[in-house]
Design a protein around this motif. Structure first.
Motif, PDB file in Angstrom:
ATOM      1  N   GLU A 160       3.468  39.255 -10.409  1.00 28.63           N
ATOM      2  CA  GLU A 160       2.885  38.095 -11.066  1.00 28.63           C
ATOM      3  C   GLU A 160       3.598  37.791 -12.383  1.00 28.63           C
ATOM      4  N   LYS A 161       3.860  38.827 -13.169  1.00 21.40           N
ATOM      5  CA  LYS A 161       4.503  38.623 -14.467  1.00 21.40           C
ATOM      6  C   LYS A 161       5.963  38.205 -14.315  1.00 21.40           C
ATOM      7  N   LEU A 162       6.631  38.670 -13.252  1.00 21.52           N
ATOM      8  CA  LEU A 162       8.004  38.236 -13.028  1.00 21.52           C
ATOM      9  C   LEU A 162       8.050  36.723 -12.810  1.00 21.52           C
ATOM     10  N   ALA A 163       7.139  36.202 -12.004  1.00 18.12           N
ATOM     11  CA  ALA A 163       7.099  34.760 -11.755  1.00 18.12           C
ATOM     12  C   ALA A 163       6.849  33.999 -13.056  1.00 18.12           C
ATOM     13  N   GLU A 164       5.947  34.522 -13.893  1.00 14.52           N
ATOM     14  CA  GLU A 164       5.660  33.880 -15.177  1.00 14.52           C
ATOM     15  C   GLU A 164       6.880  33.895 -16.093  1.00 14.52           C
ATOM     16  N   GLU A 165       7.539  35.047 -16.183  1.00 10.83           N
ATOM     17  CA  GLU A 165       8.678  35.182 -17.086  1.00 10.83           C
ATOM     18  C   GLU A 165       9.881  34.369 -16.606  1.00 10.83           C
ATOM     19  N   ALA A 166      10.086  34.305 -15.301  1.00 10.32           N
ATOM     20  CA  ALA A 166      11.201  33.517 -14.772  1.00 10.32           C
ATOM     21  C   ALA A 166      11.037  32.047 -15.149  1.00 10.32           C
ATOM     22  N   GLN A 167       9.818  31.551 -15.045  1.00  6.99           N
ATOM     23  CA  GLN A 167       9.559  30.165 -15.417  1.00  6.99           C
ATOM     24  C   GLN A 167       9.676  29.981 -16.931  1.00  6.99           C
ATOM     25  N   LYS A 168       9.124  30.919 -17.695  1.00  6.98           N
ATOM     26  CA  LYS A 168       9.147  30.830 -19.151  1.00  6.98           C
ATOM     27  C   LYS A 168      10.577  30.839 -19.695  1.00  6.98           C
ATOM     28  N   GLN A 169      11.450  31.646 -19.075  1.00 10.90           N
ATOM     29  CA  GLN A 169      12.819  31.774 -19.559  1.00 10.90           C
ATOM     30  C   GLN A 169      13.791  30.794 -18.892  1.00 10.90           C
ATOM     31  N   GLY A 170      13.248  29.826 -18.157  1.00 16.56           N
ATOM     32  CA  GLY A 170      14.047  28.718 -17.671  1.00 16.56           C
ATOM     33  C   GLY A 170      14.887  28.987 -16.442  1.00 16.56           C
ATOM     34  N   LEU A 171      14.507  29.988 -15.620  1.00 14.87           N
ATOM     35  CA  LEU A 171      15.261  30.242 -14.402  1.00 14.87           C
ATOM     36  C   LEU A 171      14.939  29.184 -13.349  1.00 14.87           C
ATOM     37  N   LYS A 172      15.889  28.936 -12.468  1.00 12.24           N
ATOM     38  CA  LYS A 172      15.661  28.026 -11.356  1.00 12.24           C
ATOM     39  C   LYS A 172      14.690  28.668 -10.364  1.00 12.24           C
ATOM     40  N   LYS A 173      14.076  27.841  -9.533  1.00  9.72           N
ATOM     41  CA  LYS A 173      13.167  28.343  -8.521  1.00  9.72           C
ATOM     42  C   LYS A 173      13.915  29.279  -7.579  1.00  9.72           C
ATOM     43  N   ASP A 174      13.328  30.424  -7.290  1.00 11.19           N
ATOM     44  CA  ASP A 174      13.895  31.436  -6.376  1.00 11.19           C
ATOM     45  C   ASP A 174      15.164  32.082  -6.909  1.00 11.19           C
ATOM     46  N   GLU A 175      15.402  32.003  -8.215  1.00 11.28           N
ATOM     47  CA  GLU A 175      16.581  32.653  -8.794  1.00 11.28           C
ATOM     48  C   GLU A 175      16.362  34.155  -8.964  1.00 11.28           C
ATOM     49  N   PHE A 176      15.127  34.558  -9.285  1.00 12.13           N
ATOM     50  CA  PHE A 176      14.757  35.969  -9.434  1.00 12.13           C
ATOM     51  C   PHE A 176      13.431  36.139  -8.707  1.00 12.13           C
ATOM     52  N   VAL A 177      13.434  36.888  -7.609  1.00 11.57           N
ATOM     53  CA  VAL A 177      12.272  36.913  -6.713  1.00 11.57           C
ATOM     54  C   VAL A 177      11.866  38.343  -6.380  1.00 11.57           C
ATOM     55  N   THR A 178      10.743  38.464  -5.711  1.00 10.73           N
ATOM     56  CA  THR A 178      10.358  39.717  -5.059  1.00 10.73           C
ATOM     57  C   THR A 178      10.369  39.483  -3.554  1.00 10.73           C
ATOM     58  N   VAL A 179      10.490  40.574  -2.803  1.00  8.44           N
ATOM     59  CA  VAL A 179      10.518  40.482  -1.342  1.00  8.44           C
ATOM     60  C   VAL A 179       9.549  41.508  -0.770  1.00  8.44           C
ATOM     61  N   ALA A 180       9.220  41.360   0.485  1.00  3.04           N
ATOM     62  CA  ALA A 180       8.329  42.308   1.162  1.00  3.04           C
ATOM     63  C   ALA A 180       9.110  43.531   1.613  1.00  3.04           C
ATOM     64  N   HIS A 181       8.424  44.656   1.712  1.00  2.00           N
ATOM     65  CA  HIS A 181       9.041  45.843   2.290  1.00  2.00           C
ATOM     66  C   HIS A 181       9.525  45.512   3.704  1.00  2.00           C
ATOM     67  N   GLY A 182      10.786  45.810   3.973  1.00  3.93           N
ATOM     68  CA  GLY A 182      11.332  45.576   5.298  1.00  3.93           C
ATOM     69  C   GLY A 182      11.856  44.174   5.531  1.00  3.93           C
ATOM     70  N   GLU A 183      11.661  43.281   4.569  1.00  4.88           N
ATOM     71  CA  GLU A 183      12.134  41.905   4.743  1.00  4.88           C
ATOM     72  C   GLU A 183      13.658  41.843   4.653  1.00  4.88           C
ATOM     73  N   VAL A 184      14.292  41.272   5.649  1.00  2.00           N
ATOM     74  CA  VAL A 184      15.744  41.113   5.668  1.00  2.00           C
ATOM     75  C   VAL A 184      16.070  39.666   5.324  1.00  2.00           C
ATOM     76  N   LYS A 185      16.892  39.481   4.293  1.00  2.89           N
ATOM     77  CA  LYS A 185      17.199  38.138   3.835  1.00  2.89           C
ATOM     78  C   LYS A 185      18.621  38.101   3.281  1.00  2.89           C
ATOM     79  N   ILE A 186      19.303  36.988   3.466  1.00  3.51           N
ATOM     80  CA  ILE A 186      20.648  36.800   2.923  1.00  3.51           C
ATOM     81  C   ILE A 186      20.551  35.985   1.638  1.00  3.51           C
ATOM     82  N   PHE A 187      21.162  36.493   0.583  1.00  7.68           N
ATOM     83  CA  PHE A 187      21.169  35.836  -0.719  1.00  7.68           C
ATOM     84  C   PHE A 187      22.592  35.395  -1.069  1.00  7.68           C
ATOM     85  N   GLY A 188      22.699  34.204  -1.648  1.00  8.91           N
ATOM     86  CA  GLY A 188      23.991  33.746  -2.158  1.00  8.91           C
ATOM     87  C   GLY A 188      24.935  33.200  -1.111  1.00  8.91           C
ATOM     88  N   ALA A 189      24.414  32.789   0.052  1.00  8.10           N
ATOM     89  CA  ALA A 189      25.274  32.170   1.054  1.00  8.10           C
ATOM     90  C   ALA A 189      25.762  30.815   0.554  1.00  8.10           C
TER      91      ALA A 189
END
Length: 351
Positions: A317-346
């Motif tokens: 919860e605090k990561l989402a708040e801080e990312a917005q407060k510090q001006g990050l783009k949406k989905d620039e710094f995220v959390t993921v689920a255990h076991g979730e496979v995802k490609i970043f930076g394509a």
């Protein structure tokens, strides 16, 4: 070991190197303070988890922290573009890009402790077993604390992959790895670089972080702690390990950034009077993300073991708040689920 020390004022003049005195490493930053035994620290250890409010029923945890069964067929080949990532839990990730597949701080055991009948127990299981993993080329270990270096996982990985598996460890840890049967071990100090192989195009770099080490009663700081830069032919990955916030991250960003993807800790930070020197909070994690010049980051070191006082969902919860407060783009710094496979930076993601 040589004795090196630098002050915070020298950040632009020279790279930080670890202080070494009487065979023990120490941090070179003013932001570091060594934990001292006190009544307050005793109260901290006895109070761990008192405010975390982790649900006792697995069904409740499945709703807030689901564990996804991964499809490892995805790891048959590296993505054409971007970095494929799967969070195993805590600081353990499975990462693949540019033809290389590796693990960070693999902990598959139920407890992060010297024994498996006592100590912090995971409240979210790993999404797979070691036997279910795809072929792994190498493993990066940040330091020797039990929640990052798990004897049982090391032995099982070595048994399955043998000498084909290369271990990258901080200075002072090679002997321990050899004693567990691991022969293909590369030991590096801060800013040391190692060419993984002539045909892979990968360079591995041990970089600083602010932490400490201890495995037994008398080996305090006799081994170093590291963050890691994994520099591929097309993409770059950064693993911060355990760290407090300090002046090194802008140096890492200037020397090795930008990074396609970084994994940065966001949990185990309260109370700040004790944990601030050794564990960043979500706001400081966002600062690290910016300073190392990460294009995307994933929050790790939370949601698996109860090691501090904050509510078990607060880091997310605090990561989402801080990312917005510090001006990050949406989905620039995220959390993921255990076991979730995802490609970043394509490339398609960035276009």
């Amino acid at each position: 070991m040589a004795d090196h020390s630098q002050s915070d004022e020298n950040t632009t003049d020279a790279l930080f190197t670890p202080c070494v005195k009487n065979g023990r490493y120490n941090n070179p930053w003013k932001t570091w303070s060594k934990p001292q035994f006190s009544l307050g620290i005793l109260k901290f250890f006895f109070g761990i988890g008192s405010e975390a409010n982790v649900p006792k029923r697995a069904a409740d945890l499945d709703k807030t922290l689901p564990v996804i069964k991964p499809d490892f067929a995805q790891f048959a080949t590296s993505p054409a573009s971007g970095i494929r990532h799967m969070w195993i839990g805590h600081a353990s990730s499975l990462v693949q890009f540019d033809g290389l597949t590796f693990l960070t701080d693999p902990v598959f055991s139920d407890r992060c402790a010297p024994v498996q009948f006592a100590g912090p127990k995971r409240y979210r299981p790993p999404p797979c077993t070691i036997e279910e993993l795809p072929k792994i080329d190498c493993v990066f270990i940040s330091h020797n604390h039990y929640d990052h270096l798990d004897y049982y996982s090391v032995v099982q990985l070595n048994r399955r992959f043998g000498d084909d598996l290369r271990w990258y460890v901080p200075q002072g840890m090679k002997k321990w790895m050899n004693d567990q049967g691991c022969k293909n071990v590369v030991e590096l100090s801060w800013w040391n670089e190692h060419i993984h192989s002539s045909d892979s195009g990968f360079k591995m770099v041990s970089t600083p972080c602010q932490h400490w080490s201890k495995r037994t009663l008398r080996d305090d700081n006799m081994a170093l702690w590291s963050s890691w830069c994994v520099l591929g032919p097309k993409h770059r990955f950064y693993f911060s390990g355990d760290t407090g916030y300090c002046a090194t991250f802008s140096q890492i960003g200037q020397k090795y950034g930008p990074f396609t993807l970084a994994t940065i800790p966001i949990g185990a930070y309260n109370p700040r009077w004790f944990l601030k020197p050794q564990h960043v909070d979500p706001g400081e994690a966002v600062m690290i993300h910016r300073e190392i010049k990460a294009q995307k980051s994933i929050g790790i070191h939370w949601g698996t073991f109860t090691l501090s006082f904050e509510h078990y969902l607060e880091p997310r919860e605090k990561l989402a708040e801080e990312a917005q407060k510090q001006g990050l783009k949406k989905d620039e710094f995220v959390t993921v689920a255990h076991g979730e496979v995802k490609i970043f930076g394509a490339q398609s993601e960035n276009s």
